[in-house]
Structure formats: C-alpha cells, structure tokens
Write a protein that holds these residues in place. Structure first.
Motif, short mmCIF file in Angstrom:
data_model
loop_
_atom_site.label_atom_id
_atom_site.label_comp_id
_atom_site.label_asym_id
_atom_site.label_seq_id
_atom_site.Cartn_x
_atom_site.Cartn_y
_atom_site.Cartn_z
N PRO A 1 34.67 29.19 8.11
CA PRO A 1 35.01 29.79 6.87
C PRO A 1 34.01 29.42 5.84
O PRO A 1 33.71 30.01 4.94
N LEU A 2 33.55 28.08 5.93
CA LEU A 2 32.64 27.66 5.02
C LEU A 2 31.14 28.25 5.15
O LEU A 2 30.61 28.74 4.24
N LEU A 3 30.79 28.45 6.45
CA LEU A 3 29.26 28.94 6.45
C LEU A 3 29.36 30.53 6.17
O LEU A 3 28.57 31.07 5.71
N LEU B 1 26.17 36.04 15.63
CA LEU B 1 25.28 34.78 15.79
C LEU B 1 25.95 34.12 16.75
O LEU B 1 25.29 33.56 17.53
N ILE C 1 34.74 25.60 13.91
CA ILE C 1 35.33 24.85 12.77
C ILE C 1 34.94 25.17 11.31
O ILE C 1 35.40 25.26 10.54
N ALA C 2 33.52 25.25 11.41
CA ALA C 2 32.94 25.41 10.03
C ALA C 2 32.67 26.72 9.48
O ALA C 2 32.14 27.04 8.59
N LEU D 1 28.16 36.34 5.11
CA LEU D 1 27.98 37.12 6.25
C LEU D 1 29.58 37.38 6.34
O LEU D 1 30.32 36.70 6.24
N ASN E 1 31.22 31.90 3.82
CA ASN E 1 31.29 31.86 2.45
C ASN E 1 29.81 31.53 2.00
O ASN E 1 29.49 32.55 0.99
N ARG E 2 29.38 30.58 2.51
CA ARG E 2 28.10 30.12 1.80
C ARG E 2 26.99 31.23 2.20
O ARG E 2 25.90 31.33 1.41
N SER E 3 26.95 31.88 3.30
CA SER E 3 25.88 32.72 3.82
C SER E 3 26.24 34.42 3.25
O SER E 3 25.10 35.25 3.41
N LEU F 1 27.24 21.79 19.62
CA LEU F 1 26.53 22.98 19.31
C LEU F 1 27.58 24.23 19.50
O LEU F 1 27.38 25.34 18.83
N TYR G 1 29.05 37.14 11.56
CA TYR G 1 29.08 35.57 11.97
C TYR G 1 29.19 35.52 13.69
O TYR G 1 28.49 34.92 14.39
N VAL H 1 30.81 24.08 19.75
CA VAL H 1 32.41 24.41 18.96
C VAL H 1 32.21 24.12 17.45
O VAL H 1 32.78 24.83 16.57
N PHE H 2 31.36 23.19 16.86
CA PHE H 2 31.36 23.05 15.61
C PHE H 2 31.23 24.23 14.65
O PHE H 2 31.90 24.39 13.79
N PRO H 3 30.36 25.28 15.08
CA PRO H 3 30.25 26.30 14.09
C PRO H 3 31.47 27.22 14.12
O PRO H 3 31.65 27.95 12.91
#
Lengths: 218, 218
Positions: free
Chosen positions: A173-175, A189, A170-171, A181, A177-179, A164, A186, A166-168
């Motif tokens: 750039p993708l999140l 958040l 790592i992801a 923000l 781009n999709r959102s 919960l 970001y 660390v992963f956000p």
DNA sequence: GTTAATTTTAATCAAATGATTAAATAAGTT
DNA sequence: AACTTATTTAATCATTTGATTAAAATTAAC
C-alpha cells in the motif's frame, strides 16, 4: 464490508470463511463477533453455537493461515529430483502467486509471530518443517563444500529469499501510494520478481563476499 | 509489563512514553487506556485530561513513529557530497542500528500502512519526502544512463534495499525460534548485514539481468 | 404424522472499557 | 496568609461486546 457471499456450504463454513476475511484484515482485537455475524449473514449466537468462543474461532483460522504461509512450499523444497535453483524458482513462483491472491496474509502471520510466538509454536506443527532437514539444505551444503556457491550463513540466505519475496507485499500500500502505480501495475512488477529474485539470489551466491570476514559460516 | 519508568519529565511526557510502548507493542485495538495508566503509573483520568481521547493520543504516537521509520534517512539520501553506494551504506547502517533499538517499529508501521493508508498519508507529511526528488535518485539515473549500473525498475531497487534491511526484523521471533539463536546472536547477524546488504545490492546492480526482458525500465 | 433432535432467532446478561465528574490536593500569585 | 488556578483522585456513567438463554423454527427419525 458487504459480503454475504453465498457460501454454498453449511452455516459453519460460512461463519468460518467470514471469520477468515475479517480476522485477517483487522486482527483479533479489532474484530467484533458482530462483524463476523454480519459478514457471514448469520445470527450472532450461531458463532458461539458452532465455535464456542471468538478466541477458539480465531485459533482455528490462525493455524490454517500460518500453515498456508509457512508450509505451502515444503513439498517443492524437499523434492530430491530438482536442483537447488529450480527449487528456488518454483518456490518463489508459487509464493508470489499465493501472495497476489492473499495480500493480507503476510502481515497477519507476522503479527502473530511478533505478538504470540509461543502460542504459534505450540499450536502449529513445526516438527516436520525443520528447514535444516529439507532436501534443499543438503544440496546447499554440498554446493558450498564443492565451491559452486559462496559460503553464507543460512539465516542470511533464508532471510534474503523470504525478504525479497514477501516484504514487497507487506509494504505494497505504501509503495503503490508513493509510486502512483495501480494494483494491477504493481502486481505485474511482483510477477517480474518471479524471474528476478532467483537471478539475484544466484548472483549473490556466486559472487565473493565483501572484504570483511562477516559472511563466513559460524 | 511492569515499568513505571521514572520518566523524569512531566506527567504528560510519562503518559506519552508509556503510550508509545503499549501502542507499538499491542496496537490500537488491543490497547486499553487502563494499560497505559498502569504502565505510566498515573491515574486513568489523566490520560483524557492531557490527551482528550485514546484515539488522539494514538494519532500523536503513530505520526511520530511513522516519521521515525520513514524519514530518518532522508538527510543521508539527499547529501550531494557522497556517492550512491556511500549513501546506501550509511542509510542501511543507520537503519539497522535503529531497528535493533526499536524492533517493534516495522510491524507497527506496516500495520498502519495496511489498515489505514489514507489516514497515514493524510496525517504524515509526505510532500517533501518524495523518493524521486532525492539526490540519490539523480545519481541513480546518471549511473544508469552511463552504463555504470544495470537498468532496473526503481520499485525493484527500493523494494530490494528495504526488504533486505527491514524484513529480517519483522520475522525475527520466527527465525530466532527456528534457528535457536539468542537475541544477541541474531542481532550480531543483523549487524553483519550492514556490510553485506550494500555488497549484495552492488552485485545486483552491476550484474546483467536474466534472459527475460522483465527488468527493463518501463 | 408424530415425536425428538437440531438449528436459528431475539432478547438479555455481565464484564470490560472509554470517558466524565465532582471533590480533594498541590502549585502558583498577590 | 488568602486566593486562584492547575493537577490528581476515586467514583461513576453510558456503550460496547462476548456470551448465554429460552423460545421458535426447521429438520430428522421412526
């Protein structure tokens, strides 16, 4: 790519800092010693003069970055004077701040973890950072025994907290781009998660598990 | 490293499958075309004969792997005949099975996400995979409005589900090493998470947030 | 100030690497 | 079978790349 940050230390320190930037952003294989020379504004030959080889320089950087990533919260987790939940709050707070400052760190470390696990274990002092010997482990065991928190396999608990947190990053750039923000939005958040993750973990730990018996400790 | 799996298809398919294995395990920069030739048991020149260039071959593999990673559950999440929690259960179940079969996939995709976000968006069809237009998004909005679940920023919710599901595979070599678990034992824990993660997400979604107002939707 | 040690530079090396070529072999066509 | 097209092979090319070298420049020692 244009830096030449006047690293007001020695040439050696300049090279090392440039190497840290290039290696962490591109990885070992994609990094050219000429990239590091350019990034540090120094003659190519000086890299070998000060650090003998690209591989040697990489190992120095790698160990430092892994230490930063893995060992930076052991003090917090080993404090005998704070509760388990306070430790979680402090550790997550510290981690999220560090990840905002070093967004490339997790993917760098995870690549090393996946590609050279043996080398990593060999070169990084893991001996004293055994999760089971930290004070927080003792507290968790006691609280589980007393029924204050639900039984859970420690790997699940650790996975959950680290995932919960660390992963956000790592992801990201993708999140983003999709959102749609911005980096700032970001990161806001991510700062919210300093309070949210401890709350979610607390909720998980105090709510009985699903019907299946899977969450029993082995 | 020694494979030469008698890929009973054409030479082209043999090369592609070998390339998939090598690229996903070592990345683009660390992969030599000679590695792919050896892994597929084929003459070096045939790689250029069938795929023109290393970069072209990589792009083909990359797009396929990213599609597999990102789009493999859109059907489940867009089904109008299942509840939100059923969708979560099915998607997580499917994902964990796929990750057990392809443990190197997340780190490969995340590297691409971090190093070439533009190229990825350009070459992978994202248009129809807009999270906000999936049926599950509608269900989430309705359940939030009706008070069935607590308000939460969608990025937090998505982050939580994906983090809890994917990250334990990225960190697997490290967590296995620290815990002494075998690959089989660790994978058993991952299978447990098929039931646990939906339960945890459900718990999070039905428990009021912390005192701070951070978890309000913007 | 002279000498010695250290640091920096430009030039160069040898190995690795992606790609090409021309010849050889195999497969397909009539 | 004779001929054409497609595939495979070994050899080779041109760049790239990590590393070294010898000379030049700078700094330290006395």
């Amino acid at each position: 790519m244009t830096a030449k940050k006047q690293n007001n230390g020695s040439t050696e320190a300049q090279i090392k800092e440039a190497a840290r930037r290039v290696f962490t952003s591109k990885g070992f294989a994609a990094t050219r010693t000429r990239d590091i020379a350019e990034e540090s504004g120094v003659n190519l030959a000086l890299i070998n003069y000060y650090f003998r080889s690209k591989e040697n320089l990489y190992n120095i950087i790698m160990v430092e970055q892994v230490q930063l990533f893995l060992h930076s919260v052991s003090g917090i987790l080993n404090d005998p004077h704070t509760t388990l939940f306070t430790k979680l709050e402090l550790a997550i707070d510290h981690y999220i701040d560090m990840l905002i400052d070093n967004p490339g760190l997790p993917i760098f470390v995870m690549n090393e973890v996946n590609n050279n696990p043996e080398k990593l274990v060999e070169r990084v002092g893991f001996s004293n950072h055994n999760a089971g010997q930290l004070y927080i482990a003792k507290q968790w065991a006691e609280m589980t025994f007393s029924g204050e928190i639900q039984p859970i396999h420690p790997i699940h608990l650790i996975s959950n907290v680290v995932s919960l947190t660390v992963f956000p990053f790592i992801a990201a750039p993708l999140l983003r781009n999709r959102s749609g923000l911005s980096v700032t939005e970001y990161n806001e958040l991510m700062k919210q998660r300093k309070a949210l993750i401890p709350h979610w973990i607390s909720t998980i730990l105090t709510t009985p598990g699903p019907d299946t018996q899977n969450n029993k400790q082995s």
